[in-house]
Design a protein around this motif. Structure first.
Motif, PDB file in Angstrom:
ATOM      1  N   TYR A  15       0.849  -1.189   0.000  1.00  0.00           N
ATOM      2  CA  TYR A  15       0.000   0.000   0.000  1.00  0.00           C
ATOM      3  C   TYR A  15       0.887   1.243   0.000  1.00  0.00           C
ATOM      4  CZ  TYR A  15      -3.551  -3.224   2.018  1.00  0.00           C
ATOM      5  OH  TYR A  15      -4.416  -4.263   2.270  1.00  0.00           O
ATOM      6  N   PRO A  16       0.849   2.024  -1.086  1.00  0.00           N
ATOM      7  CA  PRO A  16       1.658   3.251  -1.119  1.00  0.00           C
ATOM      8  C   PRO A  16       1.169   4.265  -0.077  1.00  0.00           C
ATOM      9  CG  PRO A  16       0.946   2.630  -3.329  1.00  0.00           C
ATOM     10  CD  PRO A  16       0.195   1.762  -2.361  1.00  0.00           C
ATOM     11  N   ASN A  17       2.033   5.221   0.254  1.00  0.00           N
ATOM     12  CA  ASN A  17       1.621   6.316   1.132  1.00  0.00           C
ATOM     13  C   ASN A  17       0.408   7.017   0.524  1.00  0.00           C
ATOM     14  OD1 ASN A  17       3.607   5.934   3.042  1.00  0.00           O
ATOM     15  ND2 ASN A  17       5.053   7.330   2.059  1.00  0.00           N
ATOM     16  N   TYR A  18      -0.393   7.629   1.409  1.00  0.00           N
ATOM     17  CA  TYR A  18      -1.619   8.285   0.927  1.00  0.00           C
ATOM     18  C   TYR A  18      -1.328   9.465   0.002  1.00  0.00           C
ATOM     19  CZ  TYR A  18      -4.205   5.590   4.460  1.00  0.00           C
ATOM     20  OH  TYR A  18      -4.766   4.592   5.205  1.00  0.00           O
ATOM     21  N   ASN A  19      -0.117  10.035   0.094  1.00  0.00           N
ATOM     22  CA  ASN A  19       0.175  11.164  -0.804  1.00  0.00           C
ATOM     23  C   ASN A  19       0.644  10.707  -2.184  1.00  0.00           C
ATOM     24  OD1 ASN A  19       2.719  10.280  -0.255  1.00  0.00           O
ATOM     25  ND2 ASN A  19       3.459  12.183   0.675  1.00  0.00           N
ATOM     26  N   LYS A  20       0.621   9.385  -2.406  1.00  0.00           N
ATOM     27  CA  LYS A  20       0.936   8.839  -3.735  1.00  0.00           C
ATOM     28  C   LYS A  20      -0.299   8.132  -4.246  1.00  0.00           C
ATOM     29  CE  LYS A  20       5.758   7.916  -2.609  1.00  0.00           C
ATOM     30  NZ  LYS A  20       6.484   8.693  -3.585  1.00  0.00           N
ATOM     31  N   ASP A  21      -0.665   8.409  -5.501  1.00  0.00           N
ATOM     32  CA  ASP A  21      -1.896   7.780  -5.998  1.00  0.00           C
ATOM     33  C   ASP A  21      -1.622   6.537  -6.840  1.00  0.00           C
ATOM     34  OD1 ASP A  21      -0.908   8.938  -8.288  1.00  0.00           O
ATOM     35  OD2 ASP A  21      -2.731  10.060  -8.789  1.00  0.00           O
ATOM     36  N   GLN A  22      -0.388   6.042  -6.758  1.00  0.00           N
ATOM     37  CA  GLN A  22      -0.056   4.890  -7.599  1.00  0.00           C
ATOM     38  C   GLN A  22      -0.853   3.640  -7.168  1.00  0.00           C
ATOM     39  OE1 GLN A  22       4.131   4.909  -6.418  1.00  0.00           O
ATOM     40  NE2 GLN A  22       3.987   2.757  -5.894  1.00  0.00           N
ATOM     41  N   PRO A  23      -0.979   2.674  -8.093  1.00  0.00           N
ATOM     42  CA  PRO A  23      -1.753   1.465  -7.786  1.00  0.00           C
ATOM     43  C   PRO A  23      -1.161   0.692  -6.606  1.00  0.00           C
ATOM     44  CG  PRO A  23      -1.094   1.521 -10.121  1.00  0.00           C
ATOM     45  CD  PRO A  23      -0.427   2.662  -9.462  1.00  0.00           C
ATOM     46  N   ILE A  24      -2.003  -0.097  -5.982  1.00  0.00           N
ATOM     47  CA  ILE A  24      -1.578  -1.026  -4.937  1.00  0.00           C
ATOM     48  C   ILE A  24      -0.932  -2.217  -5.629  1.00  0.00           C
ATOM     49  CG2 ILE A  24      -2.516  -2.652  -3.228  1.00  0.00           C
ATOM     50  CD1 ILE A  24      -4.728  -0.499  -2.704  1.00  0.00           C
ATOM     51  N   MET A  25       0.165  -2.716  -5.068  1.00  0.00           N
ATOM     52  CA  MET A  25       0.818  -3.879  -5.660  1.00  0.00           C
ATOM     53  C   MET A  25       0.199  -5.137  -5.063  1.00  0.00           C
ATOM     54  SD  MET A  25       3.288  -6.476  -5.563  1.00  0.00           S
ATOM     55  CE  MET A  25       3.170  -6.512  -3.820  1.00  0.00           C
ATOM     56  N   GLY A  26      -0.326  -6.015  -5.902  1.00  0.00           N
ATOM     57  CA  GLY A  26      -0.955  -7.231  -5.387  1.00  0.00           C
ATOM     58  C   GLY A  26      -0.411  -8.492  -6.027  1.00  0.00           C
ATOM     59  N   ILE A  27      -0.028  -9.441  -5.165  1.00  0.00           N
ATOM     60  CA  ILE A  27       0.455 -10.745  -5.649  1.00  0.00           C
ATOM     61  C   ILE A  27      -0.293 -11.850  -4.907  1.00  0.00           C
ATOM     62  CG2 ILE A  27       2.415 -12.348  -5.669  1.00  0.00           C
ATOM     63  CD1 ILE A  27       4.301  -9.949  -5.757  1.00  0.00           C
ATOM     64  N   ASP A  28      -0.816 -12.810  -5.625  1.00  0.00           N
ATOM     65  CA  ASP A  28      -1.438 -13.976  -5.002  1.00  0.00           C
ATOM     66  C   ASP A  28      -1.048 -15.208  -5.811  1.00  0.00           C
ATOM     67  OD1 ASP A  28      -2.950 -15.226  -3.063  1.00  0.00           O
ATOM     68  OD2 ASP A  28      -4.888 -14.857  -4.016  1.00  0.00           O
ATOM     69  N   LEU A  29      -0.162 -16.038  -5.256  1.00  0.00           N
ATOM     70  CA  LEU A  29       0.258 -17.251  -5.953  1.00  0.00           C
ATOM     71  C   LEU A  29      -0.169 -18.458  -5.133  1.00  0.00           C
ATOM     72  CD1 LEU A  29       3.991 -16.311  -6.803  1.00  0.00           C
ATOM     73  CD2 LEU A  29       1.953 -15.846  -8.168  1.00  0.00           C
ATOM     74  N   LEU A  30      -0.853 -19.385  -5.762  1.00  0.00           N
ATOM     75  CA  LEU A  30      -1.300 -20.589  -5.053  1.00  0.00           C
ATOM     76  C   LEU A  30      -0.944 -21.824  -5.857  1.00  0.00           C
ATOM     77  CD1 LEU A  30      -4.008 -18.385  -4.995  1.00  0.00           C
ATOM     78  CD2 LEU A  30      -4.471 -19.916  -3.120  1.00  0.00           C
ATOM     79  N   TRP A  31      -0.463 -22.825  -5.146  1.00  0.00           N
ATOM     80  CA  TRP A  31      -0.087 -24.079  -5.803  1.00  0.00           C
ATOM     81  C   TRP A  31      -0.742 -25.253  -5.079  1.00  0.00           C
ATOM     82  CZ3 TRP A  31       1.173 -26.886  -9.644  1.00  0.00           C
ATOM     83  CH2 TRP A  31       1.834 -28.107  -9.500  1.00  0.00           C
ATOM     84  N   PHE A  32      -1.727 -25.859  -5.752  1.00  0.00           N
ATOM     85  CA  PHE A  32      -2.385 -27.040  -5.201  1.00  0.00           C
ATOM     86  C   PHE A  32      -1.677 -28.247  -5.817  1.00  0.00           C
ATOM     87  CE2 PHE A  32      -5.400 -23.538  -5.486  1.00  0.00           C
ATOM     88  CZ  PHE A  32      -6.059 -23.550  -4.266  1.00  0.00           C
ATOM     89  N   GLY A  33      -0.640 -28.731  -5.144  1.00  0.00           N
ATOM     90  CA  GLY A  33       0.248 -29.745  -5.705  1.00  0.00           C
ATOM     91  C   GLY A  33      -0.471 -31.017  -6.114  1.00  0.00           C
ATOM     92  N   LYS A  34      -1.341 -31.508  -5.209  1.00  0.00           N
ATOM     93  CA  LYS A  34      -2.031 -32.779  -5.482  1.00  0.00           C
ATOM     94  C   LYS A  34      -2.849 -32.709  -6.754  1.00  0.00           C
ATOM     95  CE  LYS A  34      -2.482 -34.816  -0.914  1.00  0.00           C
ATOM     96  NZ  LYS A  34      -3.219 -34.586   0.319  1.00  0.00           N
TER      97      LYS A  34
END
Ligand code: BLA
Length: 231
Positions: free
Chosen positions: A71-90
């Motif tokens: 989450y960037p500082n409130y004085n920056k309007d840049q996008p939020i960086m989001g990563i979600d990696l999931l590995w269902f091995g079976k």
């Protein structure tokens, strides 16, 4: 499974002067009652950001997760960086989502921040299937160029590390490109980040999964207090 990516992420944060912040013991590391699964989290203080969190879940062949939000500082309007990696091995199932999560869906905003990010999907077409989003709404806090893969590991085992590092490098690059005129005011950025937490708390498909591994009470606290504290 995601160990090298986790190490890369932490090294990259350190390279940008990130410093680890203390978090409650029960969020730092927590085990399921049968000890078969473990969840660990890190919180970073990074210049330019008000909060950068990282979570890793290790439930062996059942599930591996690497999740991170900046989450960037409130004085920056840049996008939020989001990563979600999931590995269902079976099940040989990988779900990989990496996005510059836009605060608003607006052409001027996209022009300001998405020129470089847009190009990544052309290099890695396998990571471009936004159509398959079910729990979230694709046009709410996701960009039209979200990197999204769902499928077996064979096709992307080599490209995933490249996508990951290019994605992060491009995101760090945003810090320098915000000289365009269009700007969202500080108060509104704050409101939009609060709404992001509320929305993500509601939509996150992880509720049931966490409760199953770590019990309902701990999971509710973790979601409310660590993952989405503004919700
Ligand atoms: C999907 N994320 C999922 C799913 C789970 C989680 C269980 C469903 C996977 C499936 O298709 O079977 C799990 N989410 C988690 C976990 C955490 C979490 C374990 O927050 C926390 C540690 N999700 C994010 C972020 C993004 C995101 C930051 O937390 C943005 C990059 C995206 N996750 C995202 C998307 C899907 C998903 C787009 C697919 C859901 C869909 O099909 O609509």
């Amino acid at each position: 499974m995601f160990e090298p990516l986790l190490e890369y992420l932490h090294a990259s944060i350190r390279d940008h002067e990130g410093i680890l912040i203390n978090i409650p013991e029960e969020f730092k590391e927590y085990y399921s009652s049968n000890k078969n699964s473990k969840i660990q989290s890190w919180l970073w203080d990074v210049p330019g950001f008000r909060r950068w969190r990282v979570t890793r879940l290790d439930a062996g062949e059942n599930l591996q997760v690497l999740n991170s939000v900046a989450y960037p500082n409130y004085n920056k309007d840049q996008p939020i960086m989001g990563i979600d990696l999931l590995w269902f091995g079976k099940r040989n199932k990988l779900v990989a989502v990496l996005d510059f999560q836009p605060l608003i869906q607006n052409t001027n905003y996209f022009e300001k921040y998405f020129d470089d990010f847009k190009l990544i999907k052309d290099l890695f077409p396998a990571f471009y299937n936004q159509k398959n989003m079910f729990s979230y709404e694709p046009n709410k806090y996701f960009s039209p160029w979200v990197l999204f893969y769902k499928g077996g590991i064979e096709d992307v085992s080599e490209s995933l590390p490249s996508v990951f590092s290019l994605f992060l490098k491009t995101y760090w690059g945003l810090q320098e490109t915000s000289n365009k005129k269009f700007k969202i005011g500080e108060k509104q950025v704050e409101e939009l980040q609060i709404k992001y937490d509320i929305y993500s708390f509601e939509k996150d498909p992880a509720h049931g999964l966490f409760a199953g591994f770590f019990g309902k009470e701990w999971s509710e606290r973790f979601l409310k207090e660590f993952l989405f504290p503004l919700s």
